[in-house]
Write an enzyme that holds these catalytic residues in place. Sequence first.
Site, PDB file in Angstrom:
ATOM      1  N   SER A  10     -24.067 -40.253  10.973  1.00 53.32           N
ATOM      2  CA  SER A  10     -24.656 -40.431   9.537  1.00 53.32           C
ATOM      3  C   SER A  10     -24.956 -39.254   8.908  1.00 53.32           C
ATOM      4  CB  SER A  10     -25.615 -41.546   9.336  1.00 53.32           C
ATOM      5  OG  SER A  10     -26.179 -41.502   8.227  1.00 53.32           O
ATOM      6  N   HIS A  35     -20.192 -40.595   8.496  1.00 55.36           N
ATOM      7  CA  HIS A  35     -20.397 -41.652   7.672  1.00 55.36           C
ATOM      8  C   HIS A  35     -21.284 -41.270   6.619  1.00 55.36           C
ATOM      9  CE1 HIS A  35     -21.559 -46.052   7.221  1.00 55.36           C
ATOM     10  NE2 HIS A  35     -22.894 -45.543   6.846  1.00 55.36           N
ATOM     11  N   HIS A  68     -20.234 -45.592   2.742  1.00 60.85           N
ATOM     12  CA  HIS A  68     -20.758 -47.076   2.429  1.00 60.85           C
ATOM     13  C   HIS A  68     -21.460 -47.079   1.257  1.00 60.85           C
ATOM     14  CE1 HIS A  68     -24.442 -49.644   4.309  1.00 60.85           C
ATOM     15  NE2 HIS A  68     -23.685 -50.325   3.472  1.00 60.85           N
ATOM     16  N   MET A  70     -24.018 -48.526  -1.229  1.00 60.22           N
ATOM     17  CA  MET A  70     -25.188 -49.578  -1.301  1.00 60.22           C
ATOM     18  C   MET A  70     -25.463 -49.280  -2.663  1.00 60.22           C
ATOM     19  SD  MET A  70     -27.211 -48.166   2.182  1.00 60.22           S
ATOM     20  CE  MET A  70     -26.220 -46.851   2.453  1.00 60.22           C
ATOM     21  N   MET A 143     -25.135 -54.608   9.133  1.00 58.84           N
ATOM     22  CA  MET A 143     -26.494 -53.644   8.875  1.00 58.84           C
ATOM     23  C   MET A 143     -27.357 -53.954   9.841  1.00 58.84           C
ATOM     24  SD  MET A 143     -26.170 -51.243   6.660  1.00 58.84           S
ATOM     25  CE  MET A 143     -27.637 -50.637   6.745  1.00 58.84           C
ATOM     26  N   GLY A 150     -33.035 -44.002   6.061  1.00 60.24           N
ATOM     27  CA  GLY A 150     -32.613 -43.667   7.667  1.00 60.24           C
ATOM     28  C   GLY A 150     -33.954 -44.028   8.504  1.00 60.24           C
ATOM     29  N   GLY A 151     -33.708 -43.635   9.735  1.00 61.91           N
ATOM     30  CA  GLY A 151     -34.738 -43.851  10.570  1.00 61.91           C
ATOM     31  C   GLY A 151     -35.501 -44.906  10.772  1.00 61.91           C
ATOM     32  N   GLY A 199     -27.504 -41.894  13.081  1.00 63.46           N
ATOM     33  CA  GLY A 199     -28.009 -40.764  12.308  1.00 63.46           C
ATOM     34  C   GLY A 199     -29.246 -39.959  13.132  1.00 63.46           C
TER      35      GLY A 199
END
Length: 226
Positions: A10, A35, A68, A70, A143, A150-151, A199
Amino acid sequence: MGVAAKIAPSMLSSDFANLASEAKRMLSLGADWLHMDIMDGHFVPNLTIGAPVIESLRKHTTAYLDCHLMVTNPLDYVDPMGKAGASGFTFHVEVSKENWQELVQKIKAKGMRPGVAVKPGTPIEEVYPLVEGENPVEMVLVMTVEPGFGGQKFMPETMEKVQVLRKKYPSLDIEVDGGLGPSTIDVAASAGANCIVAGSSVFGASEPGQVISLLRKSVQGAQQNN
């Protein structure tokens, strides 16, 4: 199972000031896809990149750009993302119940591969019509965290969706995104996921290439055991 393992670092976790060299580094370490997280600040609170960044990166790589989206209005993004050079266009089922057929048609017409994403709280049954339609999506993204940042910590309860999808659609590309790394890959792979977005576990590793290799081996091993 006839679906290849695809590891997609990612780029949200990369050094954005050096996006082209980060992309090149990931591919040299064995990544299959890159990604790209496109967030509009509306569907999710965060705001990230859009078509201009995809267009800039495309000048530096021939890699599969797994985008992706969103976003609240995915239809508005089809033309710009197609022109920018996106390879895959994954939209959210939560915002496309009324117009997904038109959306998929337009994505394909622009030379992109359509996928549909589902948030952790959305029933997996909502994607069935999109996989089984006359003009189907070619990937489902489950998902494994709430989209937008992230994270985050991997949500193991989402694996039930992956298992259900894999049983129902043996040859479908099933992607997982959120909290994937060495400690969570085995449960995702054994559930049936074959496209792995990672990621911080890749970009934060001292040896990112080893993490990419480990993710791939887990998917391939699970496929051989099933």
